[in-house]
Design a protein around this motif. Structure first.
Motif, mmCIF file in Angstrom:
data_model
loop_
_atom_site.group_PDB
_atom_site.id
_atom_site.type_symbol
_atom_site.label_atom_id
_atom_site.label_comp_id
_atom_site.label_asym_id
_atom_site.label_seq_id
_atom_site.Cartn_x
_atom_site.Cartn_y
_atom_site.Cartn_z
ATOM 1 N N GLY A 20 0.746 -1.194 0.084
ATOM 2 C CA GLY A 20 0.157 0.006 -0.048
ATOM 3 C C GLY A 20 0.571 1.383 0.028
ATOM 4 N N LEU A 21 2.247 1.079 -0.086
ATOM 5 C CA LEU A 21 2.818 2.249 -0.181
ATOM 6 C C LEU A 21 2.861 3.039 -1.389
ATOM 7 C CD1 LEU A 21 6.351 0.802 1.536
ATOM 8 C CD2 LEU A 21 4.712 2.631 2.362
ATOM 9 N N LEU A 22 2.697 2.286 -2.657
ATOM 10 C CA LEU A 22 2.493 2.741 -3.962
ATOM 11 C C LEU A 22 1.215 2.515 -4.385
ATOM 12 C CD1 LEU A 22 6.129 2.144 -5.195
ATOM 13 C CD2 LEU A 22 5.340 4.211 -4.270
ATOM 14 N N LYS A 23 0.998 3.320 -5.510
ATOM 15 C CA LYS A 23 -0.458 2.805 -6.315
ATOM 16 C C LYS A 23 -0.258 2.938 -7.647
ATOM 17 C CE LYS A 23 -3.783 4.582 -2.576
ATOM 18 N NZ LYS A 23 -5.033 5.517 -2.611
ATOM 19 N N GLY A 24 -0.526 2.032 -8.237
ATOM 20 C CA GLY A 24 -0.513 1.939 -9.829
ATOM 21 C C GLY A 24 0.116 0.748 -10.228
ATOM 22 N N ASP A 25 0.691 0.434 -11.556
ATOM 23 C CA ASP A 25 1.113 -0.814 -12.234
ATOM 24 C C ASP A 25 2.504 -0.742 -11.873
ATOM 25 O OD1 ASP A 25 2.772 -2.046 -14.405
ATOM 26 O OD2 ASP A 25 0.447 -2.532 -14.739
ATOM 27 N N ALA A 26 2.975 -1.710 -11.142
ATOM 28 C CA ALA A 26 4.456 -1.949 -10.888
ATOM 29 C C ALA A 26 5.377 -1.725 -11.831
ATOM 30 C CB ALA A 26 4.462 -3.175 -9.932
ATOM 31 N N ARG A 27 5.105 -2.349 -13.042
ATOM 32 C CA ARG A 27 5.805 -2.251 -14.117
ATOM 33 C C ARG A 27 6.180 -0.763 -14.391
ATOM 34 N NH1 ARG A 27 7.972 -6.746 -15.765
ATOM 35 N NH2 ARG A 27 7.193 -8.993 -15.170
ATOM 36 N N VAL A 28 5.094 -0.222 -14.669
ATOM 37 C CA VAL A 28 5.293 1.320 -15.089
ATOM 38 C C VAL A 28 5.653 2.101 -14.223
ATOM 39 C CG1 VAL A 28 3.919 3.314 -15.664
ATOM 40 C CG2 VAL A 28 2.857 1.195 -16.503
ATOM 41 N N ILE A 29 5.446 1.910 -12.843
ATOM 42 C CA ILE A 29 6.101 2.434 -11.690
ATOM 43 C C ILE A 29 7.889 2.403 -11.890
ATOM 44 C CG2 ILE A 29 6.626 2.774 -9.400
ATOM 45 C CD1 ILE A 29 3.676 2.204 -8.871
ATOM 46 N N LYS A 30 8.142 1.211 -12.119
ATOM 47 C CA LYS A 30 9.643 0.765 -12.101
ATOM 48 C C LYS A 30 10.396 1.404 -13.330
ATOM 49 C CE LYS A 30 10.829 -2.470 -14.685
ATOM 50 N NZ LYS A 30 10.746 -4.033 -15.548
ATOM 51 N N ARG A 31 9.725 1.470 -14.428
ATOM 52 C CA ARG A 31 10.342 2.165 -15.560
ATOM 53 C C ARG A 31 10.304 3.630 -15.595
ATOM 54 N NH1 ARG A 31 11.638 -1.132 -19.601
ATOM 55 N NH2 ARG A 31 10.862 -3.264 -19.830
ATOM 56 N N CYS A 32 9.290 4.323 -14.783
ATOM 57 C CA CYS A 32 9.331 5.547 -14.667
ATOM 58 C C CYS A 32 10.266 5.962 -13.863
ATOM 59 C CB CYS A 32 8.029 6.025 -14.139
ATOM 60 S SG CYS A 32 6.622 6.092 -15.506
ATOM 61 N N VAL A 33 10.481 5.353 -12.677
ATOM 62 C CA VAL A 33 11.681 5.549 -11.711
ATOM 63 C C VAL A 33 13.109 5.157 -12.023
ATOM 64 C CG1 VAL A 33 12.773 5.050 -9.336
ATOM 65 C CG2 VAL A 33 10.156 5.101 -9.688
ATOM 66 N N LEU A 34 13.431 4.168 -12.820
ATOM 67 C CA LEU A 34 14.633 3.881 -13.330
ATOM 68 C C LEU A 34 14.889 4.969 -14.507
ATOM 69 C CD1 LEU A 34 14.811 0.176 -13.584
ATOM 70 C CD2 LEU A 34 16.019 1.412 -12.130
ATOM 71 N N GLY A 35 13.914 5.296 -15.235
ATOM 72 C CA GLY A 35 14.258 6.362 -16.422
ATOM 73 C C GLY A 35 14.726 7.606 -15.926
ATOM 74 N N ALA A 36 13.855 8.013 -14.957
ATOM 75 C CA ALA A 36 14.215 9.373 -14.252
ATOM 76 C C ALA A 36 15.594 9.551 -13.810
ATOM 77 C CB ALA A 36 13.118 9.723 -13.079
ATOM 78 N N MET A 37 15.999 8.245 -13.012
ATOM 79 C CA MET A 37 17.410 8.226 -12.633
ATOM 80 C C MET A 37 18.288 8.294 -13.671
ATOM 81 S SD MET A 37 17.399 5.750 -9.092
ATOM 82 C CE MET A 37 16.678 4.470 -9.787
ATOM 83 N N ASN A 38 18.256 7.476 -14.686
ATOM 84 C CA ASN A 38 19.089 7.243 -15.677
ATOM 85 C C ASN A 38 19.471 8.321 -16.477
ATOM 86 O OD1 ASN A 38 19.306 4.636 -14.953
ATOM 87 N ND2 ASN A 38 17.901 3.858 -16.579
ATOM 88 N N LEU A 39 18.436 9.207 -16.808
ATOM 89 C CA LEU A 39 18.452 10.416 -17.550
ATOM 90 C C LEU A 39 19.063 11.569 -16.698
ATOM 91 C CD1 LEU A 39 15.199 10.517 -19.735
ATOM 92 C CD2 LEU A 39 17.503 9.886 -20.235
ATOM 93 N N THR A 40 19.446 11.372 -15.614
ATOM 94 C CA THR A 40 20.334 12.580 -14.795
ATOM 95 C C THR A 40 21.590 12.738 -15.495
ATOM 96 O OG1 THR A 40 20.939 11.025 -13.323
ATOM 97 C CG2 THR A 40 19.125 12.089 -12.679
ATOM 98 N N VAL A 41 22.181 11.604 -16.191
ATOM 99 C CA VAL A 41 23.216 11.790 -16.866
ATOM 100 C C VAL A 41 23.208 13.052 -17.866
ATOM 101 C CG1 VAL A 41 23.960 9.548 -16.750
ATOM 102 C CG2 VAL A 41 23.002 10.158 -18.678
ATOM 103 N N GLN A 42 22.162 13.445 -18.263
ATOM 104 C CA GLN A 42 22.204 14.427 -19.407
ATOM 105 C C GLN A 42 21.780 15.858 -18.381
ATOM 106 O OE1 GLN A 42 18.359 13.188 -21.475
ATOM 107 N NE2 GLN A 42 19.554 12.279 -22.949
ATOM 108 N N TRP A 43 21.539 15.723 -17.250
ATOM 109 C CA TRP A 43 21.467 17.274 -16.718
ATOM 110 C C TRP A 43 21.895 17.530 -15.416
ATOM 111 C CZ3 TRP A 43 18.608 17.477 -12.305
ATOM 112 C CH2 TRP A 43 17.617 16.402 -12.089
ATOM 113 N N TYR A 44 22.415 16.445 -14.748
ATOM 114 C CA TYR A 44 22.832 16.714 -13.202
ATOM 115 C C TYR A 44 24.266 17.246 -13.679
ATOM 116 C CZ TYR A 44 24.788 16.254 -8.734
ATOM 117 O OH TYR A 44 25.410 16.661 -7.622
#
Length: 208
Positions: free
Chosen positions: A152-176
């Motif tokens: 109950g910590l997260l709501k939504g589709d686990a696969r979509v959540i996983k890809r969104c979170v990993l994608g956000a982290m990985n793209l920090t190479v472009q701007w951080y």
């Protein structure tokens, strides 16, 4: 039976191979894979061009090693983090922190830069090698995200959540940019809060 001298030589080869991988990651990130020559890489680690192929069969194999080195680093760190924590919140937050720590301090940043920008340079067999290791890492994440959803910590589709979170982290190479407004530790906390705001503050501290 191997002699002591042979053992030293094997260790030296292993260390030299790692040095080549780390330097290659930096050069590929700085100049691009296609524009980085074998001669430049060999010179950067103090080897002759021919000696480089004592450790690797081709330049493409070096690129695969750069990618896999970063993935293996987060797999190893993730396994350690999951062994330390028991609750879904801590386990997921620790995986997040392991990933971001590798991106900012370890092999992950150069590896992800290569994965994002140099994937097209890999042949189909090389892509399959990298994807096999990447799939293993994503399975680790999938289990942690699914457990957080079930709790109950997260709501939504686990696969979509996983890809969104990993994608956000990985793209920090472009701007951080290191040395900017937020130092790495604060930046990781801010990224975690933005990506997974339902997790308690301070969850899954890493490095422990």
């Amino acid at each position: 039976m191997p002699t002591a001298a042979a053992g030293r030589d094997e260790r030296s080869d292993s260390e030299r191979r790692r040095e080549v991988i780390m330097m290659a990651g930096q050069l590929f990130c700085r100049h691009g894979y296609e524009r980085t020559t074998v001669r430049e890489l060999a010179r950067a680690v103090g080897l002759q061009s021919g000696s480089l192929f004592h450790h690797f069969r081709s330049k493409e194999e070096i690129l695969v090693a750069v990618m896999n080195n970063g993935i293996q680093e987060v797999i190893d760190g993730g396994e350690q983090a999951l062994a330390r924590y028991n609750t879904p919140a801590d386990r997921l937050a620790a995986l997040f922190r392991v990933h971001m720590w590798s991106m900012l301090h370890g092999a992950g940043g150069d590896a992800m830069n290569a994965l994002v920008y140099e994937w097209r340079s890999l042949s189909a067999p090389s892509r399959a090698i990298v994807k096999s290791l990447s799939d293993r890492y994503e399975e680790m994440w999938q289990e942690a995200v699914a457990a957080a959803v079930d709790a109950g910590l997260l709501k939504g589709d686990a696969r979509v959540i996983k890809r969104c979170v990993l994608g956000a982290m990985n793209l920090t190479v472009q701007w951080y940019k290191p040395g900017g407004r937020l130092q790495p530790a604060k930046f990781i906390d801010a990224m975690l809060q933005a990506s997974l705001p339902a997790l308690p503050e301070g969850a899954g501290r890493w490095p422990a």
